[in-house]
Design an enzyme around this catalytic site. Sequence first.
Site, short mmCIF file in Angstrom:
data_model
loop_
_atom_site.label_atom_id
_atom_site.label_comp_id
_atom_site.label_asym_id
_atom_site.label_seq_id
_atom_site.Cartn_x
_atom_site.Cartn_y
_atom_site.Cartn_z
N ASP A 8 0.88 -1.17 0.00
CA ASP A 8 0.00 0.00 0.00
C ASP A 8 0.91 1.22 0.00
OD1 ASP A 8 -2.31 1.62 0.19
OD2 ASP A 8 -2.08 1.74 2.36
N GLU A 68 -1.57 -1.50 -4.80
CA GLU A 68 -2.80 -0.79 -5.13
C GLU A 68 -2.50 0.21 -6.25
OE1 GLU A 68 -5.76 -0.11 -1.83
OE2 GLU A 68 -5.20 1.94 -2.31
N ASP A 140 -2.05 1.00 7.50
CA ASP A 140 -1.39 0.85 6.19
C ASP A 140 -0.98 -0.61 5.95
OD1 ASP A 140 -1.42 3.66 5.35
OD2 ASP A 140 -0.11 3.96 7.08
#
Length: 155
Positions: A8, A68, A140
């Site tokens: 991420d 992502e 996160d």
Amino acid sequence: MPLILGLDPSLSCTGWGVIRAEGARLVHVANGQVPTDAKAPMAQRLAHLQAALAEVIATHRPDRAAAEEVFVNKNAQSTLKLAQARGCVLAACGAAGLDVNEHAARLVKKAVVGTGAADKRQVQAMLAVLLPGVKIAGADAADALAVAIADAHLG
């Protein structure tokens, strides 16, 4: 039984999570976060991020990675910082010879929770179900584990 590194990307704090996919069964291996010092020069922040992720990759030796996809903020400056951090994440993976699959945030949420409109709370609740007993390093890291799980399902 692939070992998947979920990422991420963020300039302030990049999350990472490693899982092993054993058929339909998912096993937590490790997770963590790489914060950067907001007061440090950009080049130092990016170098720290890349070096820390290179160490994660060397330690866990994943078979592939997943990140992502970048999304565009209304604030162009925030989007640019995210893109720079994402570049470091991809470079660390590329330097280690890892293929990186990219997944949209809505697709990650759908793969983990069943709906692309899920909120962070719902994603974290499903992580506890899918990875029983997992101790998550922070929000996160949770997002990174979700990316890894989505990648295991979407392959």
